[in-house]
Enzyme design. Structure first.
Site: not given
Lengths: 396, 396
Positions: A168-169
């Site tokens: 996600a990062d």
């Protein structure tokens, strides 16, 4: 050697992971990325692995190569004034504070664009700059969970599983890079900047491919399927003598070849397996067992060689050392060396985007805290004495 | 409304997944993407879910919105000549054939740049355009396995686990977009195009974050850890009464708040849990059991409300329908409607990159096979009769 983004000036207010991943892509490709840390430093400077000798973070060093580093206390009026000064000739500001923080500091886009209307302002966040939970704190695992990724990963009989690395990062960082490059392209035509807003939740949601249309078109809720592909068979990860190997048999032609390879020509005409649809239906347990039995006492190397000769897509499950050492990873220069001033010789990932005329490269190590204060402040703004005074007064 | 890439002309030779994901980002942001399919059509037109009524692929329809579609047989001399004609005023060509295919067709970059020196040529592939296994076939599962992602995902006691959705494919598409936008920026300064080369294997490898530096700095090979974070505790996914919820307690302050919330103030001063390091060491089994017991008879909604009030990052594990319906996903316009000519009303993912002045949008449905032949060929190249004749002769 010339790089694609030579001449681009980026003020980098990012910390931790998604924002810095974005600016690494820019820095690897020639942008002047000025990483602006609070005098305390990016929290990521404490993240492991930590070098025993120097106490320096390997994570920070990997993630911030090619950038310059200055310190600046944006909570002070003098700090804010310096930042506004830097914005005057910047092309891009990147930040990943919780939404609202930059406004509280009086340094949001509405303020900055009055100083520089060409400025592109890129903001990464957990949930985005808008919406009912915009201000809620977020970690990678939270975005993966709420975005639907965790529910689709792992085995049906087991619990939902997060993706190991923080995708996600890092994908948020990549999207942020796409957005600001699009805004730059547009600025070349129109002369005007704008805001780029990317959220970890949106990012994860965007990566679910056909799971969403399956839901909306059929009304059936897709569930996690382990290592198989629900629409192709055989397509799985199998246990070999010395580890695991992924094999995909994507069409009828490959299926014939595969059956011959495993000495089971009889399966080609077996009516349970004659089409891909039937193979999918009858994969578990019969076909899976047949293949697992054949694979289990062969080595990964042996299997890879055989499948490769036959033109059947396959690949061993590699651990970190094996992946690092793989001849293809090496040939692609996906591992690079750098000499770090306190850690010494380091060895980490290179850049996955290969440009033929303006190749990326890793030229300088990550900055020590405030390493480029004299250079940046001295060059643009202040005398030596002023820089020293700013440091004493906690402005930098 | 103006979009960021208005005026950009993209010839899209991609099929299946990684290439089309790249050109979707371009098309959503205003580029004129002309999808060029063989007269047989992209294989992805057969991928599920399939609409019962029309036989059309929902996957294709989602992935190719906003694009125009023409057919062209690049194996014929006349087809090649038409392609070269189209290249004359194109900004970008994107393709994801197996390396070598475009050269075999006589349409590789070295040939095309002679027609248009400003052309940017973006190529997505499994293993890249160089290296010892450049020509080997690849699927997403193979890149995930060899790139190290599979070994880092799943539980230590279970087998290595692939990420559910095809992230090797879609992140390769995003990187390809980054690369071609960098090349475009550079072209504005230099007037020259170049090749962008992105591989699924490199992509996966680039996403492993600190796993690589852990290996190279410590010599220890990182292994999969299930849903926990090895360096923060508590940080896990727990079973609630009606599903699962992710919770992350990232620092000592949150830990105190968390202990009070669960009515276990005694844990704050318990010497086994007094620092994050100790909590990591003593998380399994004692701390994990305490938290699991407390969570198991509460609902996700109840827990989310409590953690949110307390400022503790958390999020429920959502399935597809729940993610689609989430107010944040809705508020961010991450789901969009389109009226498809044969499928009818469709509902799928929007664009995760939010630009303030030139917002992306989904305006037109994916093209039917050859839908824009008359428009594109008629506009630039041929008379109506010639287009009809080309169709008869299997050129388009």
């Amino acid at each position: 050697m010339a790089k694609a983004l030579d001449g681009l000036k980026v003020l980098d207010l990012t910390h931790a992971y998604n924002g810095p991943f974005c600016t690494t892509l820019l820095a690897d490709n020639g942008a002047e990325v000025i990483k602006i840390e609070s005098p305390k430093g990016d929290q990521c400077r404490a993240w492991g692995p930590i070098d025993n000798k120097s106490g320096e973070s390997g994570f920070f060093a990997f993630l911030n190569r090619n950038k310059k580093g200055i310190t600046l206390n944006l909570k002070t009026e003098e700090g804010k004034a310096i930042f506004r000064e830097l914005v005057k000739d910047a092309d891009v500001v990147v930040e990943n504070y919780r939404p609202g923080v930059m406004k509280k500091l009086g340094l949001n886009y509405e303020v900055l664009k009055k100083i520089n209307s060409r400025l592109i302002y890129a903001a990464g966040s957990g949930f985005g700059q808008t919406g009912p939970i915009t201000n809620r704190p977020c970690y990678d695992i939270v975005a993966q969970s709420m975005g639907g990724m965790v529910n689709l990963t792992g085995f049906p009989e087991s619990i939902p599983t997060k993706v190991g690395p923080s995708i996600a990062d890092n994908v948020t960082g990549i999207y942020l890079c796409v957005g600001l490059l699009m805004a730059l392209y547009n600025r070349e035509k129109t002369g005007m900047g704008q805001v780029v807003d990317v959220a970890m939740l949106d990012t994860i949601f965007s990566l679910l491919e056909n799971a969403i249309v399956i839901q909306t078109m059929t009304g059936k809720t897709p569930e996690r399927q382990g290592n198989i592909d629900p629409s192709i068979a055989p397509f799985d990860i199998y246990k070999a003598e010395d580890g695991y190997i992924a094999v995909g048999v994507g069409n009828d032609k490959l299926w014939s070849i595969f059956c011959e390879l495993i000495g089971r020509q009889d399966l080609i005409t077996n009516e349970k397996f004659i089409t891909n649809d039937l193979r999918c239906k009858n994969y578990v347990p019969e076909l899976k067992n047949i293949i697992s039995e054949w694979i289990k006492d062969k080595t990964k190397k042996e299997l890879e060689y055989m499948f490769d000769e036959a033109g059947i897509p396959c690949g061993p499950v590699l651990n970190m050392q094996e992946a690092i050492d793989h001849p293809q990873i090496q040939a692609r220069e996906m591992m690079v060396h750098i000499n770090h001033p306190t850690i010494g010789e380091m060895y980490f990932q290179g850049c996955p985007i290969k440009l033929s005329r303006t190749p990326s490269s890793v030229d300088t190590p990550a900055p020590l805290l405030g390493q480029h204060n004299e250079e940046i402040y001295g060059q643009y703004l202040k005398s030596k004495e002023e820089v020293a005074s700013m440091r004493e007064r906690g402005i930098i």
